[in-house]
Design a protein around this motif. Structure first.
Motif, mmCIF file in Angstrom:
data_model
loop_
_atom_site.group_PDB
_atom_site.id
_atom_site.type_symbol
_atom_site.label_atom_id
_atom_site.label_comp_id
_atom_site.label_asym_id
_atom_site.label_seq_id
_atom_site.Cartn_x
_atom_site.Cartn_y
_atom_site.Cartn_z
ATOM 1 N N LEU A 19 0.799 -1.230 0.000
ATOM 2 C CA LEU A 19 0.000 0.000 0.000
ATOM 3 C C LEU A 19 0.830 1.278 0.000
ATOM 4 O O LEU A 19 0.279 2.362 -0.168
ATOM 5 C CB LEU A 19 -0.936 0.012 1.220
ATOM 6 C CG LEU A 19 -1.996 -1.097 1.270
ATOM 7 C CD1 LEU A 19 -2.853 -0.937 2.530
ATOM 8 C CD2 LEU A 19 -2.876 -1.095 0.028
ATOM 9 N N GLU A 22 0.373 3.490 -2.993
ATOM 10 C CA GLU A 22 -1.016 3.770 -3.350
ATOM 11 C C GLU A 22 -1.464 5.095 -2.732
ATOM 12 O O GLU A 22 -0.873 5.583 -1.767
ATOM 13 C CB GLU A 22 -1.928 2.643 -2.849
ATOM 14 C CG GLU A 22 -1.629 1.270 -3.425
ATOM 15 C CD GLU A 22 -2.024 1.137 -4.883
ATOM 16 O OE1 GLU A 22 -2.858 1.942 -5.356
ATOM 17 O OE2 GLU A 22 -1.504 0.223 -5.554
ATOM 18 N N VAL A 292 -8.002 -0.392 -3.407
ATOM 19 C CA VAL A 292 -7.092 0.441 -4.200
ATOM 20 C C VAL A 292 -7.764 0.977 -5.455
ATOM 21 O O VAL A 292 -7.301 1.951 -6.051
ATOM 22 C CB VAL A 292 -5.800 -0.311 -4.558
ATOM 23 C CG1 VAL A 292 -5.063 -0.727 -3.295
ATOM 24 C CG2 VAL A 292 -6.067 -1.516 -5.463
#
Length: 317
Positions: A19, A22, A292
């Motif tokens: 992550l 992201e 996401v």
């Protein structure tokens, strides 16, 4: 080449490495993903990173994530740090398994931690003191162990020397990171031979003096092959990320980690147990895709497992 093991220990790194590049998602969303990952049976999960929220906004809620995972038993939760200050934060949050990252290449070290490799290595002693004083365990992850996006190929002897020095300064275990996804099976073996020569490991036919792990990215399509080569060479701990999420914000061109579901699929088919349920990982990957908001890198997620239907259609055309 050693005999294939009966078991390989997978660390799920999706909540952190997966992550970090992201757009930030909510803490509640991360907790949904963590819950889905716990349901897979994986027993080591890298929960978050204690780094600058300005540099890595996606990890700005590290303390809140640590507070949550402290309520979930049965998992060895870890946090990544890049400095003694990060280690202090991580220990203060209640985590006791700490990963300290050192870049083998100066170019990446300056981009990632704003210090030279030598300075980062020297800090292992202080990080180890902080962690050990709290009764914790320190893993040193050596990033750009094979190649650097700025400096080019990393000399295996350089990586091996850093590994040996990290152990001298207090590291309890080591992990070697293929940060930009350039490793190949032959180069994996060459590096591990150099490392074992430096730290006194026996190589084939015996146990290493400390636990050694490996962390591969699939940027050039060789991540899974490199992971299996590492297993053949005696590595028993591998990192992977659900759905193949991930990449380094300080390494141009770096893309996703090897996908957890693809690693489980490969190892299961080789008769190597992982304790991880493939169907549950695919379900967790579906949660990751929703959070996401874009297609995942994992080929297995797109295709489905053998004799398993493809996951529900999404915008991954």
């Amino acid at each position: 080449m050693t005999q294939l093991p009966s078991h390989v220990d997978i660390r799920e790194v999706g909540p952190r490495d997966g992550l970090q590049i992201e757009a930030p998602i909510s803490t509640a969303g991360k907790i949904r993903l963590l819950q889905a990952l716990v349901a897979t049976g994986v027993r080591r999960i890298e929960a978050t990173a204690f780094v600058s929220p300005r540099a890595v906004p996606a990890m700005a809620d590290a303390e809140r994530i640590a507070e949550y995972v402290g309520t979930v038993p049965g998992v060895d939760w870890s946090g990544l740090v890049a400095s003694p200050n990060g280690a202090t934060r991580a220990i203060g949050s209640g985590l006791r398994t700490i990963e300290y990252v050192v870049s083998a290449a100066d170019g990446h070290s300056w981009a990632n931690a704003r210090r030279s490799t030598q300075d980062a290595v020297d800090a292992v002693a202080e990080v180890a003191r902080i962690v050990h004083d709290a009764g914790g365990r320190l893993e040193v992850i050596i990033a750009t162990a094979w190649d650097c996006p700025f400096d080019g190929p990393t000399d295996p002897q350089r990586t091996a020397g850093i590994a040996a020095r990290a152990l001298e300064l207090g590291a309890d275990q080591l992990c070697f990171g293929d940060t930009i996804g350039t490793a190949t099976p032959a180069r994996v073996r060459r590096l591990l031979d150099a490392v074992r020569a430096a730290i006194g490991g026996p190589g084939d036919g015996g146990a290493d003096p400390v636990a050694l792990g490996a962390h591969f990215h699939n940027t050039r399509g060789t991540g899974i092959a490199s992971a299996f080569a590492a297993v053949q060479a005696g590595i028993r701990q591998l990192d992977a990320s659900v759905g193949g999420l991930g990449g380094c914000p300080f390494a141009p061109g770096a893309s996703g980690n090897i996908a957890t579901e693809e690693l489980v699929y490969l190892l299961d088919d080789a008769g190597i147990s992982t304790g991880v349920d493939l169907d549950a990982v695919l379900a967790a990957a579906a949660v990751a895709r929703e959070l996401v908001g874009h297609p995942l890198e994992s080929n297995l997620f797109r295709a489905g497992g053998r004799n398993r239907p493809r996951p529900a259609p999404a915008d991954d055309r």
